[in-house]
Scaffold this motif. Structure first.
Motif, short mmCIF file in Angstrom:
data_model
loop_
_atom_site.label_atom_id
_atom_site.label_comp_id
_atom_site.label_asym_id
_atom_site.label_seq_id
_atom_site.Cartn_x
_atom_site.Cartn_y
_atom_site.Cartn_z
N GLN A 61 21.23 -2.84 6.46
CA GLN A 61 20.64 -3.42 7.66
C GLN A 61 21.71 -4.01 8.58
OE1 GLN A 61 17.78 -1.80 7.62
NE2 GLN A 61 16.93 -3.54 8.64
N ARG A 62 22.69 -4.69 8.01
CA ARG A 62 23.78 -5.25 8.83
C ARG A 62 24.56 -4.13 9.51
NH1 ARG A 62 25.33 -9.27 4.47
NH2 ARG A 62 26.70 -7.59 3.87
N LEU A 63 24.84 -3.06 8.78
CA LEU A 63 25.55 -1.93 9.37
C LEU A 63 24.73 -1.27 10.47
CD1 LEU A 63 27.17 -0.26 6.24
CD2 LEU A 63 28.33 -1.49 8.07
N ARG A 64 23.44 -1.14 10.25
CA ARG A 64 22.57 -0.54 11.26
C ARG A 64 22.57 -1.37 12.54
NH1 ARG A 64 17.53 -1.14 13.13
NH2 ARG A 64 17.07 -2.79 11.68
N MET A 65 22.49 -2.68 12.40
CA MET A 65 22.52 -3.56 13.57
C MET A 65 23.86 -3.46 14.29
SD MET A 65 19.58 -4.87 13.89
CE MET A 65 19.86 -6.17 15.06
N ALA A 66 24.94 -3.38 13.53
CA ALA A 66 26.26 -3.26 14.15
C ALA A 66 26.38 -1.93 14.91
CB ALA A 66 27.35 -3.36 13.08
N LEU A 67 25.86 -0.87 14.33
CA LEU A 67 25.90 0.43 15.01
C LEU A 67 25.05 0.44 16.26
CD1 LEU A 67 25.84 2.92 12.01
CD2 LEU A 67 27.69 2.60 13.66
N GLN A 68 23.90 -0.20 16.22
CA GLN A 68 23.05 -0.27 17.41
C GLN A 68 23.74 -1.07 18.51
OE1 GLN A 68 19.41 -1.86 15.84
NE2 GLN A 68 18.51 0.19 15.60
N LEU A 69 24.37 -2.16 18.15
CA LEU A 69 25.10 -2.95 19.14
C LEU A 69 26.27 -2.15 19.71
CD1 LEU A 69 25.62 -5.61 20.61
CD2 LEU A 69 27.01 -6.32 18.64
N ALA A 70 26.99 -1.43 18.85
CA ALA A 70 28.11 -0.62 19.31
C ALA A 70 27.63 0.47 20.27
CB ALA A 70 28.84 0.00 18.13
N LEU A 71 26.50 1.09 19.97
CA LEU A 71 25.95 2.11 20.86
C LEU A 71 25.58 1.52 22.20
CD1 LEU A 71 24.90 4.96 21.44
CD2 LEU A 71 22.74 4.25 20.41
N PHE A 72 24.94 0.37 22.20
CA PHE A 72 24.57 -0.29 23.44
C PHE A 72 25.80 -0.62 24.29
CE2 PHE A 72 23.66 -4.24 25.78
CZ PHE A 72 22.66 -3.76 26.63
N LEU A 73 26.83 -1.15 23.64
CA LEU A 73 28.06 -1.48 24.37
C LEU A 73 28.75 -0.22 24.88
CD1 LEU A 73 29.43 -4.35 22.12
CD2 LEU A 73 28.31 -4.55 24.36
N LEU A 74 28.72 0.85 24.12
CA LEU A 74 29.30 2.11 24.57
C LEU A 74 28.56 2.64 25.79
CD1 LEU A 74 31.24 4.53 24.15
CD2 LEU A 74 29.47 5.52 22.67
N LEU A 75 27.25 2.56 25.78
CA LEU A 75 26.48 3.00 26.94
C LEU A 75 26.78 2.14 28.16
CD1 LEU A 75 23.04 3.82 25.29
CD2 LEU A 75 24.79 5.43 26.11
N LEU A 76 26.95 0.85 27.98
CA LEU A 76 27.34 -0.02 29.10
C LEU A 76 28.71 0.36 29.64
CD1 LEU A 76 26.15 -3.61 28.11
CD2 LEU A 76 25.26 -2.11 29.90
N GLU A 77 29.64 0.67 28.75
CA GLU A 77 30.97 1.07 29.18
C GLU A 77 30.92 2.39 29.96
OE1 GLU A 77 35.43 1.90 27.41
OE2 GLU A 77 33.76 1.63 26.04
N LEU A 78 30.14 3.34 29.47
CA LEU A 78 30.00 4.60 30.19
C LEU A 78 29.39 4.39 31.58
CD1 LEU A 78 28.73 6.97 27.36
CD2 LEU A 78 30.94 7.06 28.53
N LEU A 79 28.40 3.56 31.65
CA LEU A 79 27.79 3.25 32.94
C LEU A 79 28.81 2.59 33.88
CD1 LEU A 79 25.21 3.22 34.64
CD2 LEU A 79 24.71 0.99 33.66
N ALA A 80 29.61 1.68 33.35
CA ALA A 80 30.64 1.04 34.18
C ALA A 80 31.66 2.06 34.67
CB ALA A 80 31.33 -0.06 33.38
N TRP A 81 32.07 2.98 33.80
CA TRP A 81 33.00 4.04 34.22
C TRP A 81 32.38 4.92 35.30
CZ3 TRP A 81 38.00 4.74 33.75
CH2 TRP A 81 38.69 4.10 32.74
N LEU A 82 31.13 5.30 35.14
CA LEU A 82 30.47 6.14 36.14
C LEU A 82 30.38 5.43 37.48
CD1 LEU A 82 27.64 7.80 34.04
CD2 LEU A 82 29.65 8.91 35.03
N LEU A 83 30.04 4.15 37.46
CA LEU A 83 29.99 3.39 38.71
C LEU A 83 31.36 3.25 39.35
CD1 LEU A 83 27.42 0.60 37.76
CD2 LEU A 83 27.06 2.56 39.29
N ALA A 84 32.38 3.04 38.53
CA ALA A 84 33.74 2.92 39.06
C ALA A 84 34.23 4.24 39.65
CB ALA A 84 34.70 2.45 37.95
#
Length: 80
Positions: free
Chosen positions: A53-76
């Motif tokens: 469960q801890r690993l799953r939560m960490a992976l979900q958070l990492a995916l969310f942060l990755l998507l935010l980073e991709l969005l920031a790159w696309l906007l830039a």
């Protein structure tokens, strides 16, 4: 993304039940041994579930942060 984690418990040392049941008390029945082994497996399952469960939560958070980073790159890139 994640550091390898090796604290899972999938099986136990076969020497341990031998020491507990054969060496210490050879008069124990198979029912007692089966019950003790079933309880051990249940405990291992519960411990693994918390880790997974801890690993799953960490992976979900990492995916969310990755998507935010991709969005920031696309906007830039589009503003250039």
């Amino acid at each position: 993304m994640l550091w390898p984690y090796y604290a899972y418990t999938f099986r136990f040392d076969p020497e341990q039940p031998l020491q507990d049941f054969v060496d210490k008390n050879p008069s124990e029945t198979m029912d007692v041994m089966h019950r003790a082994l079933a309880l051990r497996i249940k405990t291992d399952m519960a411990n693994n579930w918390r880790i997974i469960q801890r690993l799953r939560m960490a992976l979900q958070l990492a995916l969310f942060l990755l998507l935010l980073e991709l969005l920031a790159w696309l906007l830039a890139i589009t503003r250039v």
